[in-house]
Design a protein around this motif. Structure first.
Motif, PDB file in Angstrom:
ATOM      1  N   LEU A 156       0.810  -1.217   0.000  1.00  0.00           N
ATOM      2  CA  LEU A 156       0.000   0.000   0.000  1.00  0.00           C
ATOM      3  C   LEU A 156       0.845   1.269   0.000  1.00  0.00           C
ATOM      4  N   LYS A 157       2.038   1.192   0.552  1.00  0.00           N
ATOM      5  CA  LYS A 157       2.958   2.328   0.446  1.00  0.00           C
ATOM      6  C   LYS A 157       3.478   2.457  -0.977  1.00  0.00           C
ATOM      7  N   ALA A 158       3.775   1.340  -1.612  1.00  0.00           N
ATOM      8  CA  ALA A 158       4.273   1.380  -2.988  1.00  0.00           C
ATOM      9  C   ALA A 158       3.227   1.966  -3.938  1.00  0.00           C
ATOM     10  N   THR A 159       1.970   1.582  -3.756  1.00  0.00           N
ATOM     11  CA  THR A 159       0.909   2.121  -4.615  1.00  0.00           C
ATOM     12  C   THR A 159       0.599   3.575  -4.293  1.00  0.00           C
ATOM     13  N   GLY A 160       0.960   4.004  -3.088  1.00  0.00           N
ATOM     14  CA  GLY A 160       0.663   5.366  -2.668  1.00  0.00           C
ATOM     15  C   GLY A 160      -0.680   5.511  -1.991  1.00  0.00           C
ATOM     16  N   HIS A 161      -1.450   4.427  -1.873  1.00  0.00           N
ATOM     17  CA  HIS A 161      -2.770   4.506  -1.271  1.00  0.00           C
ATOM     18  C   HIS A 161      -2.724   4.563   0.251  1.00  0.00           C
ATOM     19  N   GLY A 162      -1.728   3.909   0.849  1.00  0.00           N
ATOM     20  CA  GLY A 162      -1.714   3.831   2.294  1.00  0.00           C
ATOM     21  C   GLY A 162      -2.984   3.170   2.797  1.00  0.00           C
ATOM     22  N   LEU A 163      -3.427   3.557   3.969  1.00  0.00           N
ATOM     23  CA  LEU A 163      -4.592   2.913   4.571  1.00  0.00           C
ATOM     24  C   LEU A 163      -5.912   3.485   4.077  1.00  0.00           C
ATOM     25  N   VAL A 164      -5.870   4.283   2.995  1.00  0.00           N
ATOM     26  CA  VAL A 164      -7.109   4.634   2.304  1.00  0.00           C
ATOM     27  C   VAL A 164      -7.753   3.365   1.761  1.00  0.00           C
ATOM     28  N   VAL A 165      -6.923   2.400   1.381  1.00  0.00           N
ATOM     29  CA  VAL A 165      -7.393   1.089   0.955  1.00  0.00           C
ATOM     30  C   VAL A 165      -7.457   0.169   2.168  1.00  0.00           C
ATOM     31  N   ASP A 166      -8.561  -0.515   2.320  1.00  0.00           N
ATOM     32  CA  ASP A 166      -8.734  -1.474   3.401  1.00  0.00           C
ATOM     33  C   ASP A 166      -7.707  -2.599   3.239  1.00  0.00           C
ATOM     34  N   PRO A 167      -6.823  -2.812   4.227  1.00  0.00           N
ATOM     35  CA  PRO A 167      -5.792  -3.843   4.069  1.00  0.00           C
ATOM     36  C   PRO A 167      -6.351  -5.248   3.871  1.00  0.00           C
ATOM     37  N   SER A 168      -7.584  -5.483   4.323  1.00  0.00           N
ATOM     38  CA  SER A 168      -8.174  -6.803   4.104  1.00  0.00           C
ATOM     39  C   SER A 168      -8.481  -7.047   2.628  1.00  0.00           C
ATOM     40  N   GLN A 169      -8.457  -5.978   1.816  1.00  0.00           N
ATOM     41  CA  GLN A 169      -8.694  -6.097   0.381  1.00  0.00           C
ATOM     42  C   GLN A 169      -7.420  -6.376  -0.409  1.00  0.00           C
ATOM     43  N   VAL A 170      -6.294  -6.416   0.308  1.00  0.00           N
ATOM     44  CA  VAL A 170      -4.995  -6.702  -0.309  1.00  0.00           C
ATOM     45  C   VAL A 170      -4.566  -8.078   0.183  1.00  0.00           C
ATOM     46  N   VAL A 171      -4.720  -9.071  -0.649  1.00  0.00           N
ATOM     47  CA  VAL A 171      -4.514 -10.455  -0.234  1.00  0.00           C
ATOM     48  C   VAL A 171      -3.071 -10.870  -0.522  1.00  0.00           C
ATOM     49  N   VAL A 172      -2.367 -11.282   0.531  1.00  0.00           N
ATOM     50  CA  VAL A 172      -0.966 -11.683   0.388  1.00  0.00           C
ATOM     51  C   VAL A 172      -0.811 -13.170   0.708  1.00  0.00           C
ATOM     52  N   SER A 173       0.353 -13.670   0.420  1.00  0.00           N
ATOM     53  CA  SER A 173       0.638 -15.092   0.611  1.00  0.00           C
ATOM     54  C   SER A 173       0.729 -15.463   2.083  1.00  0.00           C
ATOM     55  N   SER A 174       0.669 -16.744   2.341  1.00  0.00           N
ATOM     56  CA  SER A 174       0.788 -17.284   3.686  1.00  0.00           C
ATOM     57  C   SER A 174       2.098 -16.849   4.323  1.00  0.00           C
ATOM     58  N   PRO A 175       2.118 -16.605   5.638  1.00  0.00           N
ATOM     59  CA  PRO A 175       3.347 -16.134   6.282  1.00  0.00           C
ATOM     60  C   PRO A 175       4.522 -17.097   6.169  1.00  0.00           C
ATOM     61  N   ASP A 176       4.272 -18.385   5.921  1.00  0.00           N
ATOM     62  CA  ASP A 176       5.374 -19.337   5.772  1.00  0.00           C
ATOM     63  C   ASP A 176       5.719 -19.598   4.308  1.00  0.00           C
ATOM     64  N   ALA A 177       5.138 -18.805   3.396  1.00  0.00           N
ATOM     65  CA  ALA A 177       5.439 -18.902   1.965  1.00  0.00           C
ATOM     66  C   ALA A 177       6.158 -17.636   1.518  1.00  0.00           C
ATOM     67  N   PRO A 178       6.864 -17.691   0.373  1.00  0.00           N
ATOM     68  CA  PRO A 178       7.501 -16.479  -0.140  1.00  0.00           C
ATOM     69  C   PRO A 178       6.496 -15.341  -0.281  1.00  0.00           C
ATOM     70  N   ALA A 179       6.932 -14.142   0.032  1.00  0.00           N
ATOM     71  CA  ALA A 179       6.041 -12.981  -0.009  1.00  0.00           C
ATOM     72  C   ALA A 179       5.523 -12.750  -1.417  1.00  0.00           C
ATOM     73  N   ALA A 180       4.224 -12.442  -1.520  1.00  0.00           N
ATOM     74  CA  ALA A 180       3.620 -12.174  -2.822  1.00  0.00           C
ATOM     75  C   ALA A 180       2.276 -11.499  -2.633  1.00  0.00           C
TER      76      ALA A 180
END
Length: 225
Positions: A156-180
């Motif tokens: 969200l920092k890279a996109t410039g949106h910050g917390l204007v975007v709900d973080p639950s709407q940004v789906v990332v990989s499992s904590p034990d998997a490579p970041a994505a």
């Protein structure tokens, strides 16, 4: 150019304050505990200076908000260096800065304690992410939360949106998997190709991540100090 990341412990060294400009010093005055802010912004100035050869005291930064277009807040940019992308993050104990020419960049560092609150899942996680934390307790749970949170914040920092975007709407990989970044569910325009990587900041009680808006693989250099 690779992605260059520098990490440091928060320090009350008075010499760091001398690197900041008038605008930064004004913001210092408004903070009850200015030491983390001073450490982080001095760290960013020194990193950019080392990568560009410009005196850290002569660097100028401006802000641009991707959501409303104002220059009063938003992600930092180095004035006069449009192809140089930077980001900075800090907490009570650690600061992290990044510089790259690969594309818009975001970095985030989280203390495990920052993820220790009731309702973490409802505030930050998509249903598909919550299953990754099932059965975890204690520090293992906090570490997993902090890892996922740092990935989301970096994106969200890279996109410039910050917390204007709900973080639950940004789906990332499992904590034990490579970041994505797995899925962008927000109504705001998706960022396109995004590379994400976890960062080792040298402390077991912190997790950190970096994100760059690029389709190219990241070559990351992590520096201490």
């Amino acid at each position: 150019m690779s992605v260059v990341i520098r990490t440091t412990e928060v320090s009350d060294d008075p010499r760091l304050r001398d690197l900041l400009d008038a605008g930064e010093l004004e913001r210092v005055q408004r903070r009850p505990n200015p030491v983390p802010f001073i450490t982080a912004h001095a760290l960013l100035r020194r990193l950019v200076a080392d990568e560009t050869g410009v005196d850290p005291r002569r660097l100028e930064f401006e802000k641009r908000c991707a959501t409303c277009g104002t220059d009063r807040h938003g992600k930092p940019h180095v004035t006069g260096m449009r192809d140089l992308h930077v980001s900075v993050s800090y907490g009570e104990h650690m600061a992290v800065a990044v510089v790259t020419r690969m594309g818009e960049v975001g970095v985030d560092v989280e203390d495990l304690e920052s993820a220790d609150f009731d309702g973490f899942g409802s505030v930050t996680l998509d249903e598909s992410e919550a299953v990754h934390l099932e059965g975890l307790t204690g520090d293992a749970l906090l570490a997993a939360r902090a890892r996922m949170w740092s990935r989301k914040e970096a994106i969200l920092k890279a996109t410039g949106h910050g917390l204007v975007v709900d973080p639950s709407q940004v789906v990332v990989s499992s904590p034990d998997a490579p970041a994505a970044l797995l899925e962008w569910k927000a109504a705001e325009h998706p960022p396109g190709p995004t590379q994400v990587s976890d960062i080792d900041v040298g402390r077991e009680d912190h997790r950190a991540a970096v994100a760059v808006l690029t389709s190219h693989p990241m070559s990351i250099r992590v520096q201490r100090g």
